[in-house]
Each structure stands twice: as C-alpha cells, then as structure tokens.
Motif scaffolding. Structure first.
Motif, mmCIF file in Angstrom:
data_model
loop_
_atom_site.group_PDB
_atom_site.id
_atom_site.type_symbol
_atom_site.label_atom_id
_atom_site.label_comp_id
_atom_site.label_asym_id
_atom_site.label_seq_id
_atom_site.Cartn_x
_atom_site.Cartn_y
_atom_site.Cartn_z
ATOM 1 N N GLU A 53 -0.706 5.749 -11.032
ATOM 2 C CA GLU A 53 -0.406 5.704 -9.596
ATOM 3 C C GLU A 53 0.032 4.300 -9.192
ATOM 4 O OE1 GLU A 53 -2.526 7.482 -5.699
ATOM 5 O OE2 GLU A 53 -3.538 5.737 -6.548
ATOM 6 N N GLU B 97 3.970 6.717 -5.800
ATOM 7 C CA GLU B 97 3.021 7.797 -5.526
ATOM 8 C C GLU B 97 2.282 7.574 -4.205
ATOM 9 O OE1 GLU B 97 4.094 7.898 -9.691
ATOM 10 O OE2 GLU B 97 3.281 6.268 -8.479
ATOM 11 N N LYS B 98 1.917 6.315 -3.905
ATOM 12 C CA LYS B 98 1.192 6.025 -2.665
ATOM 13 C C LYS B 98 2.051 6.293 -1.433
ATOM 14 C CE LYS B 98 -1.969 2.604 -4.638
ATOM 15 N NZ LYS B 98 -2.396 1.179 -4.649
#
Length: 515
Positions: free
Chosen positions: A438, A442-443
């Motif tokens: 991550e 992805e965040k």
C-alpha cells in the motif's frame, strides 16, 4: 622529445611506489616497450577518482576490464555498467593465443587465464541480470527531473510535490504513486491542497504529469518499485577477491538519461549509507561510470552541483569513481578537477569539433616532453597517455604506455553462463519477485472511493426525506405509440446501458480495458 634514457629513468622513478598498485602497462618509447619502466596507479590513490577517455574502438573497455581484474584480486569490490555486454567475459578465464602471448612478453606481463567473481544485474529486470529497482521517494525530485528533462521551474515544482507527499504520509514507491498524487492535486478535490503549496501552479503540475505518462509509456514503470536494491550488496568479497558487479544496459539509445541517472542514484545511495573511513590503504569499492557524457548532457545546475559534491566527498567513504567517456570536455570542470588519474586513449581530429576537443584534452595534462597534440592522434589500440597521483598526491610523469592484456575473456560470456550465474546468485531470490504494498496510489484511491460512497449515501438520504407523491389512479391500458415501442425494444435498452457505462467511465477517469 627528451633522450630515451632520460624518459625511461624519469618514468621508472615517477612510478616507483612503495605500497600496492594497479599495473597498467609499460612505457613505450618509439615502438619499443620498456618493461623496466612500469606504469601503475597506487591502490591507496584509486579513491581519488579518475578518467578513462578515448575515441570509439581505441580500447577503453579493455582498460576498464584490466583495472577491474586487479582491483578484484586486491579484494576491492567493483561496479561497472556493461553497455555493450563486452565486460561479461570478466567472469571467465581468458583464451590464450600466439599474438596475445607475444604482446604480453614484450611488456613483461606474466599472463595466466583467470576468471573473477561476478554478479550480473539489469535495470528493472529488463535483461538477463538480477533486477535493480529504486523507489520514487529514494530517487528524489532532482534525479527524476533530469530523467524527465524538466526545466528549473518544473524541477522546483516537482520538489514541492514530493514535499506534499511526505507531509501527507503518501509513500511514493513507483510511477503510479507519483501520478496519483499529481492527479489529486490538479483535481477539484485537491485544489485546496494545491493552493496551500504556493509555488506550484496547476499548469506546471499538468506538464509534469504528462511527462510522467510519456515516461511510463516508454516502459519505465519496471525501473521503479520494490524490492529496492540495497547498494551494500555491491560491497562483497568471495575467497578474498572483490566481487565485480556488472549492470547490463540494453537499448541504451532509447532511454540514455534514465540509465545514466540511475547510475548516479546508486552512487548517491552509497554516499548516504557508507560510514567515513578517511584515507585507507585501499578503497572499498571502485565505481566505473561508462558513457559519462550522458549524465551531464542538458543537466540543470542543481544536478551538476549535486554530482560535484558527491564526487568530492565520497572518497572519504572509501569509494573511487572513474568516468569513462570520449574526451575530458564531456565532464564538467568542477568534476574533472577532482579526477587524479588519467588514462587517455587515442583521439581523432577529423573535424573542427574534434580538433577543439583535442586541444582541450591536451590542456588537462601536466607539462611533459611529449607533443601531446600530435601523440594523442598517433596512439595505437591498447595504448594510452597516462598520468596518476603518486602516494604523496602529486602528479606522476606523463607516460606513453602500452597497456597490459586482461587475464579474463576479452569477449562476452555465453548466454548459458550468464543465466547459470544469475540464477545461482544469493541475490536472485531477494530481488526477483516484485512487491506492491500500500502506497500513495492505494491511499488516494481509497479516499476517492470513500468520498463517492459518502456522496451516494447522502443522495439516498435526501431521496428518502422527500415527501412521497400520492399514487395516481391507473389509466386504462392503451396501445403503445411508435416512440414507446422503440424505447421499449431490447436493442434500445442495450444501447442505453452501453452509453451509461461510458459516461460513468468518463466521470471516474478510467479507460476501457483492451482485450
């Protein structure tokens, strides 16, 4: 030209070092080698850096191979970019021939075929070697700006983007992470963040984003990500010999800035991680920077300043750097001034630019009895004009040198030998499998998804809060009009569903998959 006896004695005394040394060759007078006047580089001075220069086909690669072998034999690790694949033969014993033995005999070289411990690497796994990757965060905005060809304003703006990502905890591992951050900053949701950055305009961010997209389209995605290469793996020994690490650079002409800048990242990472050792008897690592002109072409002042500082300070970390290029003028003055050893192969003077380069090269050498403007155009293959730093840090006499022959194979190793070496390396399992944890992409994707879900929940709540209309009495069923028949047909419904999907894809910015 001075008398033969005077030249021989001057070189003999000038290169008579007390400590260990790399044997380059023998003084050449006329066409006669003088084995008693050996030309060498003190091992303790190798971390004062150097230059190997000369026109194409004059023997620079063989000089590099010769030096790498002796450094390895002395327990010093070596790193070199293997642009043409010729250096891979250093892992295999050489092949003797009558011509080779006749040459080595004339310069007093005892020649025994020998292979040396070698590791093979490839950027991003694009080649036979073990993959070398870097994270975008570790690469940094200055090096990335050089790769992308950004101007000074765009480079400083990219620095602001990196600063924003650090501040927000958005880890930049690969190109898609950086693109995601810039896309966010130029979106409606990110306008506030963009404004807070101050010096970053939406137009400049857009230029950088387009540059990144074009960069990725060239296949650069493979070079960035995890597992990130640990440069400590370059400092290995096997059976008392330093390991020679060769980086394969296929298709150099397609991405020259990327390849040369990646080498600079390796050097900068070593500088960051290695402890101070001061003046040691021998270096920990010698780094050969082939096709060095690619590193300096169109470089910003900030980039050149960083290179000069790294080269100036990294010697105290036990690392020597040799730039390999065609002429000294390919290297900026601030860097050239720090290169203590010079091995200059033949130069050509066929054009006005060649003549200018020749004149500039002559000016970089100490005074000597040679007419260097003439001699440098007359050198044969495997010959060079040499001057190095002696053990006291003073320049040695300029010497016309016939260079030694490498002990290893002076040709590429076979594909089978390369594959066996790579797959048998302890680093193969460590770096081969790609990791995608991550990070910023992805965040930010999760943030967009959460925002969309919240908006949908609010919309449904508003719908439920509205007063429901009274049901109208059902009218008597009438025969459908022509329009109603068309709308109710299965073909029209399929078209409506397809159009709806296209609109949604457009709103979320995702393209259809190719099948």
């Amino acid at each position: 030209m001075a008398e033969t006896g005077d030249v021989v004695e001057t070189v003999k005394q000038g290169y008579a070092f007390e400590g260990a040394a790399i044997e380059l060759g023998a003084l050449l007078v006329g066409d006669e080698p003088k084995p008693e006047a050996a030309v060498r580089i003190p091992l303790s001075m190798v971390n004062r850096h150097g230059l190997v220069a000369g026109a194409t086909g004059t023997g620079k690669t063989k000089t590099l191979q010769l030096m790498a072998e002796q450094l390895s034999a002395a327990g010093v690790a070596v790193f070199a970019a293997d642009i043409k694949g010729d250096l891979s033969g250093v892992s295999q014993p050489g092949q003797e021939s009558e011509k080779l033995l006749a040459r080595t005999k004339t310069i007093g070289q005892e020649w025994t075929p020998t292979g040396f411990p070698t590791e093979f690497y490839a950027l991003g796994g694009q080649g036979t070697g073990i993959p070398i990757r870097a994270t975008i965060t570790a690469f940094g905005p200055v090096l990335l700006s050089k790769v992308l060809g950004l101007n000074d304003v765009q480079e400083s703006s990219l620095g602001l983007i990196f600063h924003y990502a650090d501040k927000q905890g958005l880890t930049l591992l690969d190109l898609k992470d950086l693109r995601a951050v810039i896309t966010h900053l130029t979106s409606e949701e990110g306008k506030g963040d963009l404004k807070e950055l101050g010096g970053l305009s939406a137009a400049t961010a857009g230029v950088i984003l387009r540059s990144l997209i074009g960069f990725a389209d060239q296949g650069a995605e493979a070079f960035f990500g995890e597992p990130e290469f640990d440069t400590a793996d370059l400092l290995q020994q096997r059976d008392g010999k330093g390991v020679i690490s060769l980086l394969e650079l296929p298709n150099l002409q397609d991405r020259p800035a990327l390849f040369s800048t990646f080498l600079m990242w390796l050097l900068a990472d070593l500088f960051h991680d290695l402890p101070e050792v001061g003046d040691a008897d021998k270096p920990k690592l010698v780094f050969f920077f082939d096709e060095a002109h690619l590193l300096f072409n169109d470089a910003s002042k900030a980039f050149l300043d960083s290179i000069a500082q790294t080269v100036r300070l990294i010697r105290s970390k036990g690392v020597g750097v040799f730039f390999v290029t065609q002429t000294p003028k390919d290297v900026p003055d601030d860097v050239l001034a720090q290169l203590g050893s010079r091995v200059q192969h033949q130069l050509r003077a066929h054009t006005p630019n060649d003549a200018k380069a020749l004149k500039a090269t002559v000016s970089t050498f100490p005074n000597s009895s040679y007419d260097l403007g003439e001699v440098l155009t007359q050198l044969g293959i495997g010959e060079a004009i040499v001057t190095v730093m002696n053990e006291k840090g003073a320049p040695t006499p300029v010497a016309w040198t016939r260079l030694r022959a490498p002990l290893s194979l002076m040709a590429p190793a076979s594909a089978e030998q390369l594959t066996a070496s790579v797959q048998g390396s302890p680093n193969y399992a460590k770096y081969t499998e790609v990791i995608d944890r991550e990070s910023a992409y992805e965040k930010l994707a999760a943030k967009v998804q959460a925002g969309a879900e919240q908006a949908e929940a609010e919309r449904q709540a508003e719908e439920q809060a509205k007063p429901q209309p009274e049901p109208r009495p059902r009218a008597q069923k009438q025969e459908k009009s022509m329009v109603e028949q068309v709308i109710g047909s299965s073909a029209f419904k399929q078209f409506a569903r397809s159009a709806g999907r296209e609109i949604v894809r457009g709103l979320f910015g995702a393209a259809r998959r190719r099948r």
